[in-house]
Design an enzyme around this catalytic site. Structure first.
Site, PDB file in Angstrom:
ATOM      1  N   ARG A 195     -46.899 -84.149  70.318  1.00 29.35           N
ATOM      2  CA  ARG A 195     -48.223 -84.194  70.145  1.00 29.35           C
ATOM      3  C   ARG A 195     -48.963 -85.060  70.907  1.00 29.35           C
ATOM      4  O   ARG A 195     -48.329 -86.393  71.013  1.00 29.35           O
ATOM      5  CB  ARG A 195     -48.528 -84.360  68.590  1.00 29.35           C
TER       6      ARG A 195
ATOM      7  N   ASP B  27     -46.556 -92.136  60.691  1.00 31.80           N
ATOM      8  CA  ASP B  27     -47.551 -92.787  59.439  1.00 31.80           C
ATOM      9  C   ASP B  27     -47.016 -92.417  58.428  1.00 31.80           C
ATOM     10  O   ASP B  27     -46.721 -93.115  57.074  1.00 31.80           O
ATOM     11  CB  ASP B  27     -48.878 -91.928  59.535  1.00 31.80           C
TER      12      ASP B  27
HETATM   13  C1  26A Z   1     -56.922 -96.737  68.656  1.00 36.58           C
HETATM   14  N1  26A Z   1     -56.275 -95.196  68.471  1.00 36.58           N
HETATM   15  C2  26A Z   1     -55.961 -94.727  69.527  1.00 36.58           C
HETATM   16  C3  26A Z   1     -56.052 -94.826  67.242  1.00 36.58           C
HETATM   17  C4  26A Z   1     -55.440 -93.600  66.892  1.00 36.58           C
HETATM   18  C5  26A Z   1     -55.202 -93.141  65.843  1.00 36.58           C
HETATM   19  N2  26A Z   1     -55.654 -93.883  64.632  1.00 36.58           N
HETATM   20  C6  26A Z   1     -56.085 -94.975  64.676  1.00 36.58           C
HETATM   21  N3  26A Z   1     -56.581 -95.441  66.110  1.00 36.58           N
HETATM   22  N4  26A Z   1     -55.010 -92.616  67.893  1.00 36.58           N
HETATM   23  C7  26A Z   1     -54.368 -91.568  67.187  1.00 36.58           C
HETATM   24  N5  26A Z   1     -54.600 -92.051  65.845  1.00 36.58           N
HETATM   25  C8  26A Z   1     -54.125 -90.946  64.568  1.00 36.58           C
HETATM   26  O1  26A Z   1     -52.796 -91.106  64.472  1.00 36.58           O
HETATM   27  C9  26A Z   1     -52.362 -90.100  63.697  1.00 36.58           C
HETATM   28  C10 26A Z   1     -51.113 -89.675  64.035  1.00 36.58           C
HETATM   29  O2  26A Z   1     -50.076 -90.465  63.959  1.00 36.58           O
HETATM   30  C11 26A Z   1     -54.467 -89.685  64.600  1.00 36.58           C
HETATM   31  O3  26A Z   1     -55.753 -89.642  63.805  1.00 36.58           O
HETATM   32  C12 26A Z   1     -53.525 -89.160  63.823  1.00 36.58           C
HETATM   33  O4  26A Z   1     -53.902 -88.591  62.449  1.00 36.58           O
END
Ligand code: 26A
Length: 348
Positions: free
Chosen positions: A134, A301
């Site tokens: 992913r 998560d």
């Molecule tokens: C600052 N970034 C890049 C992010 C994210 C994030 N959540 C917070 N900040 N980039 C991806 N995600 C979340 O990670 C989840 C999967 O582990 C995505 O929204 C996704 O649900």
């Protein structure tokens, strides 16, 4: 530590994002310079990607945001509403309402800061290799506007004071390091548990300074094997073994001397590594058949959510890890970070 679950026991803070998820091929990833398994912040060149996903692929909109996912999963396992609180910033729009609804449905007490003009953040999730990989590309938008004054509101201060456990994913280092430090310092002074996640390799590379400012307050650090490897490289640890890296992280300077740091590294289908007090323990995971895997989005998560659901009840670490593995396994069997109604976890 008390084993009773009460409202507001676990406090989380992060980027509330709505995931726009689709299956695609390698060519799609190449077009936007994305790696198959990564999490990054969207740049100008990624702007057309969301449009292409929506116009040409079969997309699903699923509640996301790393910390919020962990809180929803913890709530799912706990069963009793409002044991977890979550803060982050959303826009005054439809996506923000969907996120709040999904979090409340799971039982999370969401206390969003609401931005008047910026839109709710989204995350492009590109699934390849039949769900094995992913690629996450986040357009933070309103999530990037979270400000420390939200924590200073009297009702929010009370929520923080009432919590005994704090979890903030490393992703929030890109948004509000001062809010992280505020919570971290409070936890330290009150001898409460402060936990973070390495979250993605780019954070160890490009957000080194805020990460290392927060590190002395971290009682439990989560991460996966590639994040641990990048952390080791960036900190010049000269280590490649995940176990050695985990042990070394435990030894980094620490403010609260009353608690030893624990480092927990997941490694996909390989065992979970737990390092603490100079010792490493490995815990097996549940190996799924290829056809059972829908996508691994949210697996890390979910591991944290499952772990925390037991940890905040004072359960032994082996039970916490087992529950983390259970939660991650269930989430992998669904699109994005979604879970079934029924809980089949057994502690023994
Ligand atoms: C600052 N970034 C890049 C992010 C994210 C994030 N959540 C917070 N900040 N980039 C991806 N995600 C979340 O990670 C989840 C999967 O582990 C995505 O929204 C996704 O649900």
């Amino acid at each position: 530590m008390s084993g009773t679950l009460r409202e507001g026991l676990l406090f989380g803070m992060g980027n509330p994002l709505l995931d726009i998820l689709a299956h695609a091929d390698e060519k799609f990833l190449k077009r936007y310079g994305l790696k198959p398994n990564d999490a990054i912040l969207a740049e100008e060149k990624h702007r057309p990607m969301y449009h292409e996903m929506i116009e040409t692929l079969h997309v699903q909109y699923i509640a996301g945001g790393a910390t919020q996912n962990s809180m929803r999963v913890a709530q799912w396992i706990i069963g009793k509403p409002n044991v977890t609180t979550f803060m982050g910033c959303v826009g005054d729009d439809k996506f923000g309402k969907i996120l709040a609804e999904k979090a409340k449905e799971a039982g999370v007490n969401v206390q969003y800061q609401i931005h008047k003009t910026e839109a709710t953040g989204t995350c492009g999730v590109v699934i390849t290799e039949n769900g094995a990989n992913r690629s996450l590309c986040a357009n933070l938008a309103a999530a990037n506007c979270f400000s420390k004054d939200h924590l200073e509101k009297p009702e929010n201060r009370t929520l923080i004071k009432n919590a005994d456990f704090f979890y903030i994913s490393g992703f929030f280092l890109t948004v509000s390091p001062e809010s992280i430090l505020e919570v971290a310092k409070y936890a330290c002074e009150a001898n409460k548990v402060f936990m973070m996640n390495l979250s993605a390799p780019f954070l160890s590379q490009f957000f080194k300074e805020p990460m290392m400012q927060a590190m002395p307050y971290v009682d439990i650090l989560f991460g996966n094997e590639s994040e641990a490897a990048t952390f080791s490289k960036e900190q010049n640890l000269g280590l490649t073994s995940v176990k050695e890296i985990a042990l070394k992280i435990c030894e980094f300077p620490k403010e609260n001397k009353l608690r030893s740091r624990m480092t927990i590294i997941t490694q996909g289908s390989n065992p979970v590594i737990v390092a603490c007090d100079g010792k490493v323990t490995e815990y097996p995971v549940i190996n799924l058949k290829n056809e059972e895997i829908i996508d691994t989005n949210g697996a890390g998560d979910a591991f944290v959510g499952g772990f925390l659901a037991k940890y905040i009840q004072g359960k032994p670490i082996d039970v916490c890890v087992k529950c983390g593995v259970y939660a991650a396994t269930e989430i992998i069997k669904q699109s994005g970070c979604q879970f079934p109604q029924e809980i089949t976890f057994k502690e023994n």
